[in-house]
Scaffold this active site. Structure first.
Site, short mmCIF file in Angstrom:
data_model
loop_
_atom_site.label_atom_id
_atom_site.label_comp_id
_atom_site.label_asym_id
_atom_site.label_seq_id
_atom_site.Cartn_x
_atom_site.Cartn_y
_atom_site.Cartn_z
N GLY A 1 1.48 -7.15 -9.24
CA GLY A 1 0.64 -8.25 -9.64
C GLY A 1 -0.74 -7.74 -10.01
N ILE A 2 -1.62 -8.67 -10.31
CA ILE A 2 -2.99 -8.31 -10.68
C ILE A 2 -3.87 -8.35 -9.45
CG2 ILE A 2 -3.65 -10.68 -11.22
CD1 ILE A 2 -5.33 -9.57 -13.53
N GLY A 3 -4.89 -7.49 -9.42
CA GLY A 3 -5.84 -7.53 -8.32
C GLY A 3 -6.08 -6.16 -7.72
N GLY A 4 -7.04 -6.10 -6.78
CA GLY A 4 -7.45 -4.85 -6.18
C GLY A 4 -6.35 -4.15 -5.42
N MET A 5 -5.58 -4.92 -4.64
CA MET A 5 -4.55 -4.29 -3.81
C MET A 5 -3.41 -3.69 -4.63
SD MET A 5 -4.39 -6.55 -0.36
CE MET A 5 -5.83 -6.60 0.72
N GLY B 1 4.92 -15.91 -11.80
CA GLY B 1 6.28 -15.47 -11.52
C GLY B 1 6.47 -14.92 -10.12
N GLU C 1 6.22 -8.67 -14.81
CA GLU C 1 5.71 -9.82 -15.57
C GLU C 1 4.49 -9.40 -16.38
OE1 GLU C 1 5.07 -13.56 -13.39
OE2 GLU C 1 2.94 -13.31 -13.90
#
Length: 450
Positions: A220-224, A343, A245
């Site tokens: 997914g998107i983001g720092g982690m 998703g 996705e």
């Protein structure tokens, strides 16, 4: 008639093209990086003569001009399939709303359920010698939009990456009603964020040690997730695949480190598959005309059956918070909207069905309010109005900087105990007390909670 002649015949200015829009129409603005620019500006100039035009789009990377008109709610109602911060702020005007979706179903919504677009406006790459425009970074659901739209207008941007794929990643000049040659602006970059925090790195380490060689990745998107990508790039892992996705910068780093070849994928071997992409120029340069990368519609990339068919599938996504029952909220803070379902559930379900697959939902154990108060992201029950993105029966691994727990097969007291064990220590006693009130607490020796 040659394709070039057909192109010239359909070529118009943006101002001329948007004259087709009428009050009350449904207009589709494509998605993310393929949101129109010149057409949006031209449509905004018509604001005073248009009312109740309903526009669909999502993941806006810049503020469209139709957001800036006076009294926007009278003229243009924005309907988002997944909200960025730009769209979230626009909610306050009364002119922006979210459409709850399972992202994998979005093409079918267009083909079977929702009002068909009166007008579709899509950024595309320049036409090739065969008469095709490429959808660039957002194959997603654009073919479904075009199949159902009454009028199709493409806005050409020579700087849009040419994203190759297997199917539904472009449109032919014969299917287009009007062509607008846009301003060819450079691609807007989606910031990769600051460097990974200690919390990000701690969570990433816990996840990466669960990933085997020959795994297939979804981030997914983001720092982690980006921190996970950085650790994978520096790891000894090999023969990794990609089926995701959203294509994010972390995949470029992993690929450039020689970790991705897709040789062990059950399907689409040697191909990195994605529905849309956004990131820095590094990502755009990597995806452009890259035959290893496969741009495909979201009803393929996010199909639970497709995901499940890929062995050792690893799905890694963020959450806003989760409760002691194992319910995950990735969309809102109470009734305050943040993003969307996207998703996430598709990949949570598909990864678990995959042979050797694992699904990880991760977040920091705490956050700070604007006035500096420390709050727990693990709560007894989700705040009233918060949306359940992943139901408790579907969650696999939950991860914070204090550990990871597998919830599959655990009863309510086991779940509560496991989840409290990865909460920030300052909040564990309070969470135990709340679990006792809800009659989901039974102390055991399995977890060291306090």
């Amino acid at each position: 008639m040659s394709f070039t002649d057909l192109y010239k015949q359909k070529l118009v200015s943006a101002d001329e093209a948007v004259k087709v829009v009428k009050s009350g129409d449904w207009v589709d603005y494509a998605f993310c990086a393929t949101t129109p620019i010149a057409l949006d500006k031209a449509l905004a100039k018509r604001a005073n003569e248009l009312f109740d035009v309903k526009v669909r789009g999502g993941v806006l990377m810049w503020t469209p001009e139709i957001f800036k008109v006076e009294n926007p709610a009278e003229h243009f109602i924005w309907n988002s399939w997944h909200m960025s911060g730009i769209e979230r702020k626009h909610i306050a005007t009364g002119a922006s709303f979210y459409g709850p979706i399972r992202y994998s179903e979005l093409p079918r919504y267009y083909r079977e359920h929702i009002c068909p677009p009166d007008v579709a406006m899509i950024q595309v790459t320049p036409m090739d010698q065969h008469g095709y425009f490429n959808f660039g970074l957002s194959a997603s659901h654009l073919t479904a939009i075009c199949e159902t739209a009454k009028t199709i207008i493409v806005e050409v941007n020579k700087n849009l990456p040419l994203c190759l794929g297997g199917f539904e990643n472009g449109i032919h000049i014969s299917q287009v009603d009007m062509v607008v040659e846009g301003e060819n602006p450079p691609m807007t970059e989606l910031g990769a964020g600051g460097p990974a925090t200690e919390v990000d790195q701690a969570v990433a380490k816990l996840i990466v040690e669960e990933i085997p060689n020959d795994a297939c990745l979804q981030l997914g998107i983001g720092g982690m997730p980006n921190a996970v990508g950085s650790l994978i790039a520096d790891s000894d892992l090999k023969n990794l695949g990609v089926h995701t996705e959203m294509y994010v910068d972390a995949f470029v780093d992993i690929a450039n480190a020689g970790k991705i070849n897709g040789s062990k994928k059950n399907i689409d071997r040697f191909r990195q598959v994605y529905a849309f992409g956004a990131g820095t120029q590094k990502l755009y340069d990597y995806l452009n005309n890259n035959p290893e990368c496969m741009s495909a519609p979201v009803d393929y990339t996010n199909d639970v059956r497709v995901i499940a068919s890929i062995d050792r599938f690893m799905s890694i996504n963020n959450a806003v918070d989760f409760d002691l029952f194992g319910q995950v909220n990735a969309e809102s803070a109470g009734v305050k909207h943040i993003s969307g379902a996207g998703g996430q559930l598709d990949f949570v379900l598909g990864a678990y069905l995959s042979k050797g697959g694992k699904s990880f939902i991760c977040c920091s154990s705490t956050y700070k309010t604007r006035d500096g108060q420390l709050k727990s992201r693990i709560v007894p029950t989700l705040t009233q109005g918060s949306v359940v993105t992943d139901t408790r029966t579907n969650v696999h691994y939950l991860v914070t900087e204090f550990g990871k727990v597998n919830l599959k097969g655990l009863s309510t007291w086991q779940r509560a105990e496991a989840i409290i064990s990865i909460a920030h220590p300052d909040f564990r006693e309070e969470l135990i007390q709340e679990a006792e009130k809800m009659q989901i607490w039974k102390r055991s020796n399995k977890y060291s909670v306090l």
